[in-house]
Design a protein around this motif. Structure first.
Motif, PDB file in Angstrom:
ATOM      1  N   THR A   1      -2.385 -18.135 -17.126  1.00  0.00           N
ATOM      2  CA  THR A   1      -1.368 -17.546 -16.268  1.00  0.00           C
ATOM      3  C   THR A   1      -1.827 -17.580 -14.813  1.00  0.00           C
ATOM      4  O   THR A   1      -3.012 -17.442 -14.526  1.00  0.00           O
ATOM      5  N   SER A   2      -0.864 -17.734 -13.921  1.00  0.00           N
ATOM      6  CA  SER A   2      -1.155 -17.648 -12.489  1.00  0.00           C
ATOM      7  C   SER A   2      -0.818 -16.255 -11.955  1.00  0.00           C
ATOM      8  O   SER A   2      -1.010 -15.969 -10.779  1.00  0.00           O
ATOM      9  N   ASP A   3      -0.342 -15.377 -12.826  1.00  0.00           N
ATOM     10  CA  ASP A   3       0.024 -14.013 -12.435  1.00  0.00           C
ATOM     11  C   ASP A   3      -1.228 -13.240 -12.031  1.00  0.00           C
ATOM     12  O   ASP A   3      -2.112 -12.989 -12.845  1.00  0.00           O
ATOM     13  N   LYS A   4      -1.297 -12.856 -10.768  1.00  0.00           N
ATOM     14  CA  LYS A   4      -2.478 -12.168 -10.231  1.00  0.00           C
ATOM     15  C   LYS A   4      -2.742 -10.824 -10.898  1.00  0.00           C
ATOM     16  O   LYS A   4      -3.874 -10.353 -10.915  1.00  0.00           O
ATOM     17  N   ASN A   5      -1.714 -10.218 -11.458  1.00  0.00           N
ATOM     18  CA  ASN A   5      -1.897  -8.940 -12.139  1.00  0.00           C
ATOM     19  C   ASN A   5      -2.865  -9.073 -13.316  1.00  0.00           C
ATOM     20  O   ASN A   5      -3.686  -8.191 -13.555  1.00  0.00           O
ATOM     21  N   PHE A   6      -2.795 -10.174 -14.042  1.00  0.00           N
ATOM     22  CA  PHE A   6      -3.698 -10.407 -15.167  1.00  0.00           C
ATOM     23  C   PHE A   6      -5.135 -10.662 -14.701  1.00  0.00           C
ATOM     24  O   PHE A   6      -6.080 -10.388 -15.410  1.00  0.00           O
ATOM     25  N   HIS A   7      -5.269 -11.214 -13.491  1.00  0.00           N
ATOM     26  CA  HIS A   7      -6.582 -11.611 -12.981  1.00  0.00           C
ATOM     27  C   HIS A   7      -7.256 -10.533 -12.129  1.00  0.00           C
ATOM     28  O   HIS A   7      -8.358 -10.749 -11.627  1.00  0.00           O
ATOM     29  N   ALA A   8      -6.618  -9.388 -11.959  1.00  0.00           N
ATOM     30  CA  ALA A   8      -7.215  -8.300 -11.174  1.00  0.00           C
ATOM     31  C   ALA A   8      -8.559  -7.899 -11.778  1.00  0.00           C
ATOM     32  O   ALA A   8      -8.711  -7.829 -13.002  1.00  0.00           O
ATOM     33  N   ALA A   9      -9.528  -7.644 -10.910  1.00  0.00           N
ATOM     34  CA  ALA A   9     -10.893  -7.321 -11.356  1.00  0.00           C
ATOM     35  C   ALA A   9     -10.929  -6.118 -12.294  1.00  0.00           C
ATOM     36  O   ALA A   9     -11.773  -6.051 -13.193  1.00  0.00           O
ATOM     37  N   SER A  10     -10.013  -5.187 -12.111  1.00  0.00           N
ATOM     38  CA  SER A  10      -9.994  -3.986 -12.955  1.00  0.00           C
ATOM     39  C   SER A  10      -9.317  -4.231 -14.305  1.00  0.00           C
ATOM     40  O   SER A  10      -9.419  -3.404 -15.210  1.00  0.00           O
TER      41      SER A  10
END
Length: 128
Positions: free
Chosen positions: A92-101
């Motif tokens: 996914t390119s969705d930044k929400n999934f890639h958030a450090a937290s």
């Protein structure tokens, strides 16, 4: 044709209003897992449609569902499907999934990898 009658349905709780019993899952075990994913990805959005409507002053029976809630539900269900079927890489390119937290917790929950499309492309290119 049946599918042409289904086009245009905006109800994301039942997007096609068709169920395939052989492909369904009983809701109770799934909901706990789905709720955990939802709480990781969208801690500020209510899990249930009725609760979301109540918090936002929306009509629970409105024919058009709120896009914010529908998008969150779709993201959660996509990741749930990936994790439930024990797939290797969720792309996914969705930044929400890639958030450090969030990313490490999602990976731990799904026992797989979570990557951006460009990362996966470079991995595939190296293997070719």
């Amino acid at each position: 044709m049946l599918l042409s009658k289904l086009e245009g349905s905006r109800d994301c709780r039942h997007p096609c209003r068709v169920s395939l019993w052989a492909m369904s899952h009983l809701p109770q075990p799934r909901l706990g897992y789905e709720r955990r994913i939802h709480e990781m990805l969208f801690p500020n959005i209510e899990f249930d449609w009725a609760a979301y409507c109540s918090a936002g002053g929306l009509d629970v029976d409105a024919p058009h569902r709120d896009d914010k809630w529908c998008n969150a539900k779709g993201d959660v269900q996509a990741f749930w499907s990936h994790a439930h079927r024990h797939r290797g890489i969720f792309v996914t390119s969705d930044k929400n999934f890639h958030a450090a937290s969030k990313k490490p917790r999602l990976i731990a929950l799904a026992s797989g990898a979570l990557e951006a499309p460009e990362t996966v492309l470079s991995l595939v290119a190296r293997q070719s």
